[in-house]
Design a protein around this motif. Structure first.
Motif, PDB file in Angstrom:
ATOM      1  N   ALA A  73      -1.846   1.219  14.751  1.00 56.89           N
ATOM      2  CA  ALA A  73      -3.150   1.367  14.094  1.00 56.89           C
ATOM      3  C   ALA A  73      -3.434   2.823  13.755  1.00 56.89           C
ATOM      4  O   ALA A  73      -3.921   3.138  12.666  1.00 56.89           O
ATOM      5  CB  ALA A  73      -4.253   0.805  14.992  1.00 56.89           C
ATOM      6  N   ALA A  74      -3.124   3.734  14.672  1.00 49.74           N
ATOM      7  CA  ALA A  74      -3.379   5.156  14.429  1.00 49.74           C
ATOM      8  C   ALA A  74      -2.526   5.677  13.273  1.00 49.74           C
ATOM      9  O   ALA A  74      -3.004   6.452  12.430  1.00 49.74           O
ATOM     10  CB  ALA A  74      -3.100   5.963  15.692  1.00 49.74           C
ATOM     11  N   SER A  75      -1.257   5.256  13.211  1.00 52.41           N
ATOM     12  CA  SER A  75      -0.387   5.726  12.124  1.00 52.41           C
ATOM     13  C   SER A  75      -0.860   5.181  10.783  1.00 52.41           C
ATOM     14  O   SER A  75      -0.849   5.894   9.771  1.00 52.41           O
ATOM     15  CB  SER A  75       1.067   5.333  12.393  1.00 52.41           C
ATOM     16  OG  SER A  75       1.232   3.929  12.390  1.00 52.41           O
ATOM     17  N   LYS A  76      -1.297   3.924  10.755  1.00 57.36           N
ATOM     18  CA  LYS A  76      -1.793   3.343   9.505  1.00 57.36           C
ATOM     19  C   LYS A  76      -3.132   3.961   9.098  1.00 57.36           C
ATOM     20  O   LYS A  76      -3.410   4.154   7.905  1.00 57.36           O
ATOM     21  CB  LYS A  76      -1.927   1.823   9.647  1.00 57.36           C
ATOM     22  CG  LYS A  76      -0.589   1.102   9.693  1.00 57.36           C
ATOM     23  CD  LYS A  76      -0.772  -0.413   9.743  1.00 57.36           C
ATOM     24  CE  LYS A  76       0.558  -1.141   9.638  1.00 57.36           C
ATOM     25  NZ  LYS A  76       0.384  -2.618   9.686  1.00 57.36           N
ATOM     26  N   GLN A  92       2.386  14.415  -5.126  1.00 61.71           N
ATOM     27  CA  GLN A  92       2.762  13.013  -5.054  1.00 61.71           C
ATOM     28  C   GLN A  92       3.247  12.710  -3.639  1.00 61.71           C
ATOM     29  O   GLN A  92       4.352  13.106  -3.251  1.00 61.71           O
ATOM     30  CB  GLN A  92       3.854  12.696  -6.088  1.00 61.71           C
ATOM     31  CG  GLN A  92       4.125  11.215  -6.245  1.00 61.71           C
ATOM     32  CD  GLN A  92       5.218  10.924  -7.261  1.00 61.71           C
ATOM     33  OE1 GLN A  92       5.886  11.832  -7.737  1.00 61.71           O
ATOM     34  NE2 GLN A  92       5.397   9.657  -7.591  1.00 61.71           N
ATOM     35  N   VAL A  93       2.419  12.013  -2.877  1.00 63.67           N
ATOM     36  CA  VAL A  93       2.738  11.678  -1.488  1.00 63.67           C
ATOM     37  C   VAL A  93       2.703  10.161  -1.312  1.00 63.67           C
ATOM     38  O   VAL A  93       1.751   9.503  -1.736  1.00 63.67           O
ATOM     39  CB  VAL A  93       1.727  12.316  -0.511  1.00 63.67           C
ATOM     40  CG1 VAL A  93       2.064  11.920   0.932  1.00 63.67           C
ATOM     41  CG2 VAL A  93       1.716  13.828  -0.650  1.00 63.67           C
ATOM     42  N   LYS A  94       3.737   9.632  -0.702  1.00 68.03           N
ATOM     43  CA  LYS A  94       3.769   8.211  -0.365  1.00 68.03           C
ATOM     44  C   LYS A  94       4.070   8.058   1.122  1.00 68.03           C
ATOM     45  O   LYS A  94       4.861   8.832   1.683  1.00 68.03           O
ATOM     46  CB  LYS A  94       4.811   7.459  -1.200  1.00 68.03           C
ATOM     47  CG  LYS A  94       4.409   7.266  -2.665  1.00 68.03           C
ATOM     48  CD  LYS A  94       5.375   6.363  -3.393  1.00 68.03           C
ATOM     49  CE  LYS A  94       4.914   6.095  -4.820  1.00 68.03           C
ATOM     50  NZ  LYS A  94       3.694   5.258  -4.849  1.00 68.03           N
ATOM     51  N   VAL A  95       3.423   7.067   1.741  1.00 66.67           N
ATOM     52  CA  VAL A  95       3.678   6.754   3.144  1.00 66.67           C
ATOM     53  C   VAL A  95       4.037   5.276   3.213  1.00 66.67           C
ATOM     54  O   VAL A  95       3.206   4.412   2.915  1.00 66.67           O
ATOM     55  CB  VAL A  95       2.442   7.036   4.029  1.00 66.67           C
ATOM     56  CG1 VAL A  95       2.795   6.824   5.505  1.00 66.67           C
ATOM     57  CG2 VAL A  95       1.909   8.448   3.799  1.00 66.67           C
ATOM     58  N   GLU A  96       5.278   4.988   3.555  1.00 66.66           N
ATOM     59  CA  GLU A  96       5.756   3.601   3.572  1.00 66.66           C
ATOM     60  C   GLU A  96       5.995   3.141   5.006  1.00 66.66           C
ATOM     61  O   GLU A  96       6.610   3.836   5.812  1.00 66.66           O
ATOM     62  CB  GLU A  96       7.049   3.464   2.759  1.00 66.66           C
ATOM     63  CG  GLU A  96       6.909   3.846   1.287  1.00 66.66           C
ATOM     64  CD  GLU A  96       5.957   2.935   0.523  1.00 66.66           C
ATOM     65  OE1 GLU A  96       5.669   1.816   1.022  1.00 66.66           O
ATOM     66  OE2 GLU A  96       5.491   3.330  -0.570  1.00 66.66           O
ATOM     67  N   TYR A  97       5.498   1.933   5.288  1.00 69.32           N
ATOM     68  CA  TYR A  97       5.590   1.354   6.640  1.00 69.32           C
ATOM     69  C   TYR A  97       6.728   0.343   6.704  1.00 69.32           C
ATOM     70  O   TYR A  97       6.831  -0.543   5.865  1.00 69.32           O
ATOM     71  CB  TYR A  97       4.262   0.678   6.993  1.00 69.32           C
ATOM     72  CG  TYR A  97       4.267  -0.063   8.308  1.00 69.32           C
ATOM     73  CD1 TYR A  97       4.036   0.610   9.504  1.00 69.32           C
ATOM     74  CD2 TYR A  97       4.485  -1.440   8.361  1.00 69.32           C
ATOM     75  CE1 TYR A  97       4.038  -0.071  10.717  1.00 69.32           C
ATOM     76  CE2 TYR A  97       4.499  -2.126   9.558  1.00 69.32           C
ATOM     77  CZ  TYR A  97       4.269  -1.440  10.737  1.00 69.32           C
ATOM     78  OH  TYR A  97       4.263  -2.121  11.929  1.00 69.32           O
ATOM     79  N   ILE A 153       7.261   5.396   8.092  1.00 67.77           N
ATOM     80  CA  ILE A 153       6.848   4.961   9.427  1.00 67.77           C
ATOM     81  C   ILE A 153       7.818   3.874   9.883  1.00 67.77           C
ATOM     82  O   ILE A 153       7.909   2.815   9.258  1.00 67.77           O
ATOM     83  CB  ILE A 153       5.410   4.416   9.421  1.00 67.77           C
ATOM     84  CG1 ILE A 153       4.425   5.501   8.974  1.00 67.77           C
ATOM     85  CG2 ILE A 153       5.033   3.890  10.813  1.00 67.77           C
ATOM     86  CD1 ILE A 153       2.994   4.999   8.798  1.00 67.77           C
ATOM     87  N   LEU A 154       8.562   4.142  10.946  1.00 67.97           N
ATOM     88  CA  LEU A 154       9.508   3.174  11.508  1.00 67.97           C
ATOM     89  C   LEU A 154       8.932   2.641  12.815  1.00 67.97           C
ATOM     90  O   LEU A 154       9.023   3.287  13.865  1.00 67.97           O
ATOM     91  CB  LEU A 154      10.876   3.827  11.750  1.00 67.97           C
ATOM     92  CG  LEU A 154      11.626   4.302  10.504  1.00 67.97           C
ATOM     93  CD1 LEU A 154      12.908   5.018  10.912  1.00 67.97           C
ATOM     94  CD2 LEU A 154      11.944   3.135   9.568  1.00 67.97           C
TER      95      LEU A 154
END
Length: 388
Positions: A73-76, A92-97, A153-154
């Motif tokens: 939850a904190a990472s999201k 341009q920033v992307k964060v993929e889970y 995010i792994l």
């Protein structure tokens, strides 16, 4: 014939709707507007990720903590905040889970990242070199001079590392403009990583301690305001859920499951109040489901060992490892593992909470003996084993 769902909804007006306003906030995957008692951990993540807003690849980060301590939850939450902040900047920033229970090999993870970033690649069939080159091609600077910064995010990374090795971390940490946030329940998960990868990972570590009963109470109170209608929870419901979850190593997921199940049981009872009795019934229901799921997913040999323990328990026998192996051989017939391997199974079943072991002394010259006992309901175990 009228629609059955319309009939049920009409019938629920006086009961079901008086309990729940919206069940979604009681799901552990629900992301609230604020995460109480995790503000400091979110701030630490943001401190490491802020470089991305200046076009600099952030440090790699690892989150540690037991199940239900708010890591995912904190990472999201930090991801949503970073994406929102990046909208106001020319970056341009992307964060993929990636949940590593769903993608358990390096190839699967890289292919999924390519797809999430808009590259159509097959889920299988390419060489590792082809899939990695396609992934890295995404990060080439475009004609406008803009570059992409990716944070991956792994979640539950230890599952991926245990099954497929540390190749995924080697690939990601050796790719320009890529940062990794790893999430693990185990402090020792880096034992699965070779030294060359540990060196390139060079991560910042953030520990998530278990929630206390008071903290769990705050979390449940906030979610309850969103999930339940007014005055349906008796005053002792949230404190009881919190106290029970605090005993389960401060697991917020367990607390939310308790509260949700208690509400559903109240609904099933046509009650307009959720009571402490519903919470206790919810605890039994959750534990029943948990034990059943564990037993059903055990390897065949461990299921046979449990059947052997059940047989000896029903006979009123004191279960020593020697007696257990004799019974196990009878259950397994000609497909038994070695006596030494049985000790590994016993340790694994004890870690799952299905059995307990206790070493006792038989007196001078007679040595010490392990006594094994069931820690789950006999009828539940028998029913589960013989319906597999």
């Amino acid at each position: 014939m009228s629609n059955i769902f319309d009939e049920i909804q009409k019938g629920d007006d006086s009961f079901g709707k008086s309990i729940f306003k919206d069940k979604k906030p009681l799901d552990h995957r629900f992301l609230p507007d604020k995460l109480v008692h995790r503000e400091e951990q979110i701030r630490q993540i943001a401190k490491y990720w802020i470089d991305a807003l200046n076009g600099v690849t952030p440090s790699n980060v690892t989150l540690y903590g037991k199940t239900g301590t708010g890591k995912t939850a904190a990472s999201k939450f930090a991801r949503e905040q970073l994406i929102d902040a990046a909208r106001n900047k020319r970056v341009q920033v992307k964060v993929e889970y990636i949940r590593c229970t769903d993608y358990t090999t390096e190839y699967q993870v890289i292919a999924q990242l390519c797809q999430q970033l808009g590259r159509d690649v097959p889920n299988r069939g390419w060489t590792k070199g082809e899939i990695v080159n396609t992934f890295r091609d995404i990060f080439k600077t475009n004609v406008y001079g803009n570059k992409l910064i990716l944070i991956v995010i792994l979640d539950e990374i230890d599952i991926l590392l245990d099954k497929d090795g540390d190749g995924i971390l080697y690939t990601l940490t050796r790719t320009d403009n890529v940062s990794v946030l790893s999430i693990s329940n185990y402090l020792d998960f880096k034992n699965l990583i070779k030294s060359r990868v540990t060196s390139s990972l060079n991560d910042k570590e953030i520990v998530f301690p278990p929630y206390g009963a008071d903290q769990l109470s705050d979390i449940l109170s906030e979610r309850a305001q969103l999930a339940f209608n007014e005055d349906v929870l008796e005053s002792d419901v949230i404190p009881l859920c919190s106290a029970m979850a605090a005993k389960e190593e401060g697991d917020a997921r367990y607390a939310l499951d308790l509260l949700k199940n208690a509400g559903e049981l109240a609904f099933d009872d046509d009650s307009d109040k959720v009571t402490s009795a519903h919470v206790r019934k919810a605890k039994d229901r959750i534990e029943h489901n948990k034990v059943t799921e564990i037993i059903q997913t055990l390897p065949l040999q461990q299921q046979r060992l449990l059947e052997s323990i059940l047989n000896l328990t029903k006979q009123g026998e004191e279960i020593t490892s020697g007696k257990l192996y004799d019974e196990y051989e009878m259950v397994s017939k000609k497909d038994a593992v070695t006596y030494r391997r049985i000790f590994d199974f016993i340790n694994e079943l004890e870690l799952l909470g299905i059995i307990s072991t206790n070493t006792i002394s038989r007196g001078r010259g007679k040595g010490r003996t392990n006594i094994i006992k069931l820690q789950c309901d006999e009828n539940l175990l028998e029913t589960t084993l013989f319906t597999i």
